[in-house]
Write a protein that holds these residues in place. Structure first.
Motif, PDB file in Angstrom:
ATOM      1  N   ILE A  19      -1.387  -2.193  21.406  1.00  0.00           N
ATOM      2  CA  ILE A  19      -0.201  -2.364  20.552  1.00  0.00           C
ATOM      3  C   ILE A  19      -0.478  -1.888  19.130  1.00  0.00           C
ATOM      4  N   ASN A  20      -1.473  -1.023  19.013  1.00  0.00           N
ATOM      5  CA  ASN A  20      -1.750  -0.368  17.734  1.00  0.00           C
ATOM      6  C   ASN A  20      -0.669   0.650  17.421  1.00  0.00           C
ATOM      7  N   VAL A  21      -0.570   1.043  16.150  1.00  0.00           N
ATOM      8  CA  VAL A  21       0.372   2.105  15.796  1.00  0.00           C
ATOM      9  C   VAL A  21      -0.054   3.403  16.482  1.00  0.00           C
ATOM     10  N   ALA A  22       0.894   4.310  16.671  1.00  0.00           N
ATOM     11  CA  ALA A  22       0.602   5.628  17.236  1.00  0.00           C
ATOM     12  C   ALA A  22      -0.147   6.464  16.183  1.00  0.00           C
ATOM     13  N   PRO A  23      -0.857   7.518  16.624  1.00  0.00           N
ATOM     14  CA  PRO A  23      -1.616   8.322  15.657  1.00  0.00           C
ATOM     15  C   PRO A  23      -0.749   8.892  14.525  1.00  0.00           C
ATOM     16  N   ASN A  24       0.426   9.401  14.860  1.00  0.00           N
ATOM     17  CA  ASN A  24       1.255   9.971  13.782  1.00  0.00           C
ATOM     18  C   ASN A  24       1.805   8.884  12.859  1.00  0.00           C
ATOM     19  N   GLN A  25       1.941   7.656  13.378  1.00  0.00           N
ATOM     20  CA  GLN A  25       2.342   6.539  12.510  1.00  0.00           C
ATOM     21  C   GLN A  25       1.171   6.116  11.624  1.00  0.00           C
ATOM     22  N   GLY A  26      -0.034   6.131  12.198  1.00  0.00           N
ATOM     23  CA  GLY A  26      -1.228   5.838  11.383  1.00  0.00           C
ATOM     24  C   GLY A  26      -1.351   6.832  10.244  1.00  0.00           C
ATOM     25  N   LYS A  27      -1.076   8.095  10.556  1.00  0.00           N
ATOM     26  CA  LYS A  27      -1.140   9.130   9.507  1.00  0.00           C
ATOM     27  C   LYS A  27      -0.069   8.884   8.449  1.00  0.00           C
ATOM     28  N   LEU A  28       1.095   8.417   8.887  1.00  0.00           N
ATOM     29  CA  LEU A  28       2.151   8.082   7.924  1.00  0.00           C
ATOM     30  C   LEU A  28       1.676   6.961   6.990  1.00  0.00           C
ATOM     31  N   LEU A  29       1.064   5.930   7.546  1.00  0.00           N
ATOM     32  CA  LEU A  29       0.534   4.836   6.717  1.00  0.00           C
ATOM     33  C   LEU A  29      -0.503   5.376   5.730  1.00  0.00           C
ATOM     34  N   HIS A  30      -1.360   6.258   6.213  1.00  0.00           N
ATOM     35  CA  HIS A  30      -2.399   6.865   5.378  1.00  0.00           C
ATOM     36  C   HIS A  30      -1.771   7.642   4.210  1.00  0.00           C
ATOM     37  N   LEU A  31      -0.770   8.443   4.528  1.00  0.00           N
ATOM     38  CA  LEU A  31      -0.114   9.239   3.473  1.00  0.00           C
ATOM     39  C   LEU A  31       0.624   8.337   2.487  1.00  0.00           C
ATOM     40  N   LEU A  32       1.270   7.302   2.993  1.00  0.00           N
ATOM     41  CA  LEU A  32       1.979   6.376   2.094  1.00  0.00           C
ATOM     42  C   LEU A  32       0.996   5.672   1.156  1.00  0.00           C
ATOM     43  N   ALA A  33      -0.151   5.297   1.681  1.00  0.00           N
ATOM     44  CA  ALA A  33      -1.161   4.640   0.835  1.00  0.00           C
ATOM     45  C   ALA A  33      -1.667   5.618  -0.229  1.00  0.00           C
ATOM     46  N   GLN A  34      -1.847   6.867   0.162  1.00  0.00           N
ATOM     47  CA  GLN A  34      -2.284   7.879  -0.820  1.00  0.00           C
ATOM     48  C   GLN A  34      -1.200   8.126  -1.865  1.00  0.00           C
ATOM     49  N   LEU A  35       0.048   8.274  -1.417  1.00  0.00           N
ATOM     50  CA  LEU A  35       1.157   8.493  -2.358  1.00  0.00           C
ATOM     51  C   LEU A  35       1.286   7.318  -3.318  1.00  0.00           C
ATOM     52  N   GLN A  36       0.988   6.154  -2.812  1.00  0.00           N
ATOM     53  CA  GLN A  36       1.067   4.928  -3.602  1.00  0.00           C
ATOM     54  C   GLN A  36      -0.095   4.836  -4.585  1.00  0.00           C
ATOM     55  N   GLY A  37      -1.125   5.695  -4.394  1.00  0.00           N
ATOM     56  CA  GLY A  37      -2.329   5.605  -5.224  1.00  0.00           C
ATOM     57  C   GLY A  37      -3.010   4.257  -5.044  1.00  0.00           C
ATOM     58  N   ALA A  38      -2.950   3.747  -3.831  1.00  0.00           N
ATOM     59  CA  ALA A  38      -3.399   2.373  -3.578  1.00  0.00           C
ATOM     60  C   ALA A  38      -4.908   2.217  -3.802  1.00  0.00           C
ATOM     61  N   HIS A  39      -5.268   1.189  -4.547  1.00  0.00           N
ATOM     62  CA  HIS A  39      -6.662   0.752  -4.693  1.00  0.00           C
ATOM     63  C   HIS A  39      -6.923  -0.496  -3.868  1.00  0.00           C
ATOM     64  N   ARG A  40      -5.854  -1.261  -3.682  1.00  0.00           N
ATOM     65  CA  ARG A  40      -6.002  -2.530  -2.951  1.00  0.00           C
ATOM     66  C   ARG A  40      -4.891  -2.631  -1.900  1.00  0.00           C
ATOM     67  N   ILE A  41      -5.316  -2.826  -0.660  1.00  0.00           N
ATOM     68  CA  ILE A  41      -4.378  -2.893   0.462  1.00  0.00           C
ATOM     69  C   ILE A  41      -4.582  -4.216   1.198  1.00  0.00           C
ATOM     70  N   LEU A  42      -3.456  -4.828   1.559  1.00  0.00           N
ATOM     71  CA  LEU A  42      -3.478  -6.033   2.390  1.00  0.00           C
ATOM     72  C   LEU A  42      -2.809  -5.693   3.713  1.00  0.00           C
ATOM     73  N   GLU A  43      -3.489  -6.003   4.809  1.00  0.00           N
ATOM     74  CA  GLU A  43      -2.918  -5.791   6.142  1.00  0.00           C
ATOM     75  C   GLU A  43      -2.838  -7.145   6.843  1.00  0.00           C
ATOM     76  N   ILE A  44      -1.701  -7.409   7.460  1.00  0.00           N
ATOM     77  CA  ILE A  44      -1.531  -8.655   8.217  1.00  0.00           C
ATOM     78  C   ILE A  44      -1.375  -8.254   9.676  1.00  0.00           C
ATOM     79  N   GLY A  45      -2.411  -8.485  10.468  1.00  0.00           N
ATOM     80  CA  GLY A  45      -2.439  -8.062  11.870  1.00  0.00           C
ATOM     81  C   GLY A  45      -3.399  -6.902  12.061  1.00  0.00           C
ATOM     82  N   THR A  46      -4.647  -7.218  12.416  1.00  0.00           N
ATOM     83  CA  THR A  46      -5.716  -6.199  12.470  1.00  0.00           C
ATOM     84  C   THR A  46      -5.829  -5.547  13.845  1.00  0.00           C
ATOM     85  N   LEU A  47      -5.721  -6.359  14.900  1.00  0.00           N
ATOM     86  CA  LEU A  47      -6.031  -5.947  16.270  1.00  0.00           C
ATOM     87  C   LEU A  47      -7.465  -5.365  16.281  1.00  0.00           C
TER      88      LEU A  47
END
Ligand SMILES: C[S@@+](CC[C@H](N)C(=O)[O-])C[C@H]1O[C@@H](n2cnc3c(N)ncnc32)[C@H](O)[C@@H]1O
Length: 224
Positions: free
Chosen positions: A41-69
């Motif tokens: 029930i993990n995200v799909a690869p292209n969704q993972g890439k979307l999360l990655h790009l959003l974090a980069q666009l956000q310039g994120a230094h600190r990320i909180l994830e709820i639900g690790t699997l």
């Protein structure tokens, strides 16, 4: 326009092969998760890439994830962090956390990631009491019944400009059913209504189709 899931999968596979080339670390994370009996029930690869790009666009230094699997989305997100960044991920199941920890170590991300085990609502209360620096991005992907509480905690743990992402908000279309007694639907609807009504949130939601079926994301920006 196709409504055939076979076509969605074909297109997803095309996008994934083209835009998210095979990555031994991510492949191994999924293989070891499956071998350990974790649900896929993990995200799909292209969704993972979307999360990655959003974090980069956000310039994120600190990320909180709820639900690790098994840490699959964790790897995508943590790879967007700078060397001094930090990702905290919350997971109920000790078994899932153990698999995720091994996957994060193999990915070379163990120094910038932390897994806290237990019910996320408890972990969030403990975390808040520690007065941590605000998170720049929160990815909510755990038990959907608690989604409104996770959005509320996210508001307490972020800053103006932070991004909150909620996964699985479509649930095969059931999200439109106001009479549903499914706790996941009720929780998802409550989270969306909170995003819509909260003066400190500006959000939207998008439907997705693909290898994970018919679902979607909500995104909300924290306002001043
Ligand atoms: C959909 S999976 C997460 C998938 C992961 N984000 C990914 O894409 O690779 C949801 C996870 O949330 C965990 N979970 C469920 N209820 C929880 C709770 N109350 N607190 C913390 N984690 C919970 C489950 O054990 C499961 O591992």
């Amino acid at each position: 326009m196709s409504t055939n899931p076979t076509h969605w999968t074909k297109v997803d596979n095309y996008f994934t092969d083209l835009l998210t080339p095979a990555d031994p670390v991510l492949t191994a994370a999924l293989q070891d998760s499956e071998a350990a009996g974790l649900p896929a029930i993990n995200v799909a690869p292209n969704q993972g890439k979307l999360l990655h790009l959003l974090a980069q666009l956000q310039g994120a230094h600190r990320i909180l994830e709820i639900g690790t699997l098994g840490g699959y989305s964790t790897i995508w997100l943590a790879r967007a962090l700078p060397a001094d960044g930090h990702l905290l991920t919350l997971e109920y199941s000790p078994k899932h956390a153990e698999v995720a920890a091994a996957n994060l170590t193999r990915a070379g991300l163990d120094k910038i990631t932390e897994i806290r085990t237990g019910p996320a609502l408890d972990s969030l209360a403990t975390l808040h009491a520690e007065s941590p620096a605000p998170f720049d991005l929160v990815f909510i992907d755990a038990d959907k019944a608690n989604n409104p509480h996770y959005v509320e905690w996210s508001l307490k743990l972020t800053r103006p400009g932070s991004l909150i992402i909620v996964d699985n908000v479509v649930r095969g279309g059931e999200v439109t059913n106001p009479k549903s007694d499914d706790p996941s639907i009720r929780g998802t609807r409550a989270a969306l209504e909170l995003i819509a009504s909260h003066p400190k949130l500006d959000g939207t939601a998008v439907q997705t189709v693909g290898t994970k079926g018919y679902d979607g994301f909500a995104l909300a920006r924290v306002l001043d």
